[in-house]
Design a protein around this motif. Structure first.
Motif, short mmCIF file in Angstrom:
data_model
loop_
_atom_site.label_atom_id
_atom_site.label_comp_id
_atom_site.label_asym_id
_atom_site.label_seq_id
_atom_site.Cartn_x
_atom_site.Cartn_y
_atom_site.Cartn_z
N ARG A 181 1.24 8.87 7.63
CA ARG A 181 -0.30 7.96 7.61
C ARG A 181 -0.10 6.25 7.69
N TYR A 182 1.09 6.29 6.42
CA TYR A 182 1.02 5.14 5.85
C TYR A 182 2.04 3.91 7.00
N ASN A 227 0.82 2.16 10.29
CA ASN A 227 0.58 0.50 10.46
C ASN A 227 1.79 0.15 11.14
N ARG A 286 5.84 12.61 0.23
CA ARG A 286 6.41 11.92 0.40
C ARG A 286 5.65 11.97 2.57
N GLU A 330 3.37 1.91 -2.20
CA GLU A 330 4.16 1.47 -3.52
C GLU A 330 2.67 1.89 -4.49
N ILE A 379 1.03 10.84 -3.29
CA ILE A 379 1.15 11.02 -2.17
C ILE A 379 2.06 11.86 -1.84
N TYR A 409 1.02 -1.18 0.36
CA TYR A 409 0.31 -0.22 -0.14
C TYR A 409 0.99 1.19 0.07
#
Lengths: 343, 288
Positions: free
Chosen positions: A259-260, A264, A253, A244, A251, A242
């Motif tokens: 957020r990613y 996680n 950096r 990548e 989006i 997700y």
């Protein structure tokens, strides 16, 4: 009825499920305290008391009753908050709950302070390590994580005391507060919070200065494991599909990292955080002994030394409650971040 | 590629199809060495700085991945994915962004009511449709679709291909379709490029290549298609080579039934054999 998968429904479920967990914990405490060797009455009189006195004491404590009745009494005590009176030479005759409540704030202050140090250092070093993978920053970060993790608490505590308190005199050696000035009036029992509530900034500064070294000791030792967990999880999520895909959508950096990747990576970290918090209370026993910190850890050590059974039992029960509350908080935080666990 | 054109990229597993797709989006792993030129509207993408590239990614060039299950952030709702993507490129109000999201999802037949759901609450086919809607919400001029239907069943596959055809017509979008399914290429594409071991071995119009392939690899690949009257499965002997240590000369020579000693040494250039059809084979004219 709240929607399935909603945060409220999840929270309520967790709360209900905490009760069986608490009951199991309390049972274990009860059984363990009764199978370990030693006799509270024997310890009290050193074996010199007359049998009649011993019998009377046993009866008074309910130790002559069958185990199932003792257990029922014990559970009733736990839920009414009445743990009986202390038998030991220090607090003899005092209500166990009162004694514990006097000491609890000191331990909470120490634990929360240490956790702050551990999370701030652990998460920042972990992130720096993760985003600079295999560069010099990462090598230093990994080395830090390993070394700090294996250092014994009491050794680090003594070294920090020696350098910063004895030698440089930046911080006090031990104790929770200065003797020269009066501590803030008791509201919560937490010196830091009480002094702020009373608007006494001088007292706040004193309390923080006293907290600094013990919190740094415990926090540093705990930060090692954090560093490693954050780094490993960040590397895992930074290479995730997700991430990548988010790059392919253009989006920014910064948003991808926060957020990613980071969010996680935080899920397993929070679970570790809860476990560490539990370990921290165990670690507090050592830290409190090293820094002569008048908290629950020191209380437990002292009451074990004199075999003050009601006090030992009460202290461990309060510890159990704390662990249950922490694990509830961890579950709730995980539910807040990760929608998948809400089912 | 011309505007509105569909080009297929075909080849065996591990020949570099997906890598090509990621290279076009400039999302190869960090510290990957890139050589050659990638021209988009006469600009070489390799010369652009990070911010200029970021602006192109998603808005001008979009990518659909082959595995929809893991491509959405599990902690974000579908709505959040769309709003974030739209607002990373355009300064629009939340209301307008939402309207566009709804339109994109509706065109993919994803119910609007599910916009606040999380990725794990959708099936694979549904997620792939969401991914496509997400790729198309900014109406890119080039869409790279990396085996968009591989992980889906044939019914969903047919639906998705139909949707892609529609989009091409409606938006004059160029489509680069990466696949190993020659049937899809024949059905959807205008042109096709055949990839072997990281290199283009043949390219041309779909009609030419399917009717009169030049390169031995293309021929063998076409022979291995299963038809209704296929009695015996035909395959190409051997395995695709290790790309870290590719074979010398023509990379296909170890598996080529027509290979001659010179094929071991000389790297064949991509030569034109018919108008609009070129192949990289030293003996290409023998096969014309």
């Amino acid at each position: 009825m709240p929607r399935r998968g909603s945060l409220v429904a999840y929270g309520v479920t967790r709360l209900v499920m905490a009760f069986p967990m608490l009951l199991i914990l309390l049972t274990v405490v009860f059984v363990v305290l009764r199978i370990i060797p030693g006799d509270p009455i024997y310890a009290l009189y050193g074996g010199r008391a007359k049998p009649s006195v011993v019998m009377a004491q046993r009866h008074k404590l309910g130790l002559d009753q069958p185990l199932y009745l003792q257990f029922a009494n014990y559970i009733a005590q736990v839920f009414t908050g009445n743990f009986g009176t202390s038998l030991g030479p220090i607090f003899g005759g005092q209500n166990v709950m009162d004694v514990i409540m006097q000491r609890l704030p000191a331990t909470v202050e120490l634990a929360v302070g240490s956790m702050l140090v551990a999370t701030i250092i652990g998460i920042s070093v972990g992130i720096l390590s993760g985003i600079n993978r295999d560069r010099i920053v990462d090598v230093v970060g990994r080395l830090y994580g390993t070394i700090i993790f294996v250092i014994p608490i009491f050794w680090l505590g003594l070294m920090l005391q020696f350098v910063f308190a004895v030698d440089l005199k930046w911080f006090p050696v031990n104790s929770r507060f200065d003797v020269s000035i009066p501590p803030p009036a008791t509201i919560t029992g937490l010196y830091t919070i009480d002094s702020l509530l009373k608007g006494r900034l001088d007292a706040f500064a004193v309390a923080v200065r006293h907290l600094f070294l013990p919190c740094l000791t415990l926090g540093l030792v705990l930060s090692g494991f954090f560093t490693k967990t954050v780094r490993a999880n960040l590397l895992r999520t930074a290479g995730a599909d997700y991430v990548e895909a988010a790059r392919a959508r253009g989006i920014r950096r910064r948003a991808i990292v926060m957020r990613y990747a980071f969010k996680n990576a935080l899920i397993p970290v929070i679970t570790v955080l809860g476990l560490e918090f539990a370990i921290l209370f165990a670690g507090a026993v050592l830290t409190e002994t090293t820094f002569n910190w008048n908290g629950m850890g020191l209380l437990l050590v002292n009451s074990i030394e004199v075999q003050d059974y009601p006090l030992i039992q009460g202290t461990i029960i309060v510890y159990s409650f704390i662990i249950v509350i922490i694990s509830l908080m961890v579950d709730f935080l995980n539910g807040l971040i990760d929608p998948r666990v809400r089912y | 590629m011309a505007g509105g054109e569909t080009v297929g990229i075909v080849g065996e597993t591990g020949c570099g199809k997906s890598t090509l797709g990621k290279a076009i989006l400039s999302i190869l792993p960090p510290r990957t060495r890139v050589t050659g030129h990638l021209l988009f509207r006469r600009t070489d993408l390799n010369t652009l700085d990070r911010e200029a590239l970021r602006r192109l990614q998603g808005e001008e060039i979009a990518l659909i991945f082959q595995d929809p299950m893991t491509r959405l952030n599990p902690l974000m709702t579908i709505e959040q994915h769309f709003l974030e993507t739209i607002r990373a490129h355009q300064k629009v109000s939340k209301r307008e962004a939402l309207e566009r999201t709804m339109a994109a999802l509706t065109s993919m037949r994803v119910p609007e009511s599910r916009i606040r759901n999380y990725p794990h609450e959708f099936s694979g086919g549904m997620r792939q449709r969401i991914m496509i809607a997400l790729a198309l919400v900014l109406t890119p001029s080039l869409l790279v679709a990396d085996e968009p239907t591989t992980s889906l069943d044939v019914i969903v596959e047919a639906q998705i291909l139909e949707i892609l055809q529609d989009l091409k017509r409606n938006y004059r979008m160029s489509l680069l379709l990466i696949t190993h399914n020659l049937g899809i290429v024949a059905e959807v594409c205008d042109k096709v490029a055949v990839l072997y071991a990281g290199k283009v071995v043949e390219q041309g119009s779909v009609t030419d290549i399917f009717a009169r392939p030049v390169h031995p690899y293309t021929r063998l690949l076409l022979q291995s298609i299963i038809h209704l009257d296929t009695k015996e499965l035909r395959s190409i002997d051997g395995q695709p080579p290790d790309l870290l240590f590719p074979p010398s000369g023509c990379r296909f020579h170890p598996r080529c039934p027509y290979a001659k000693p010179v094929c071991h040494e000389k790297v064949p250039p991509l030569e034109q054999f018919r108008s609009g059809q070129s192949a990289a084979c030293l003996f290409g004219k023998d096969f014309v």
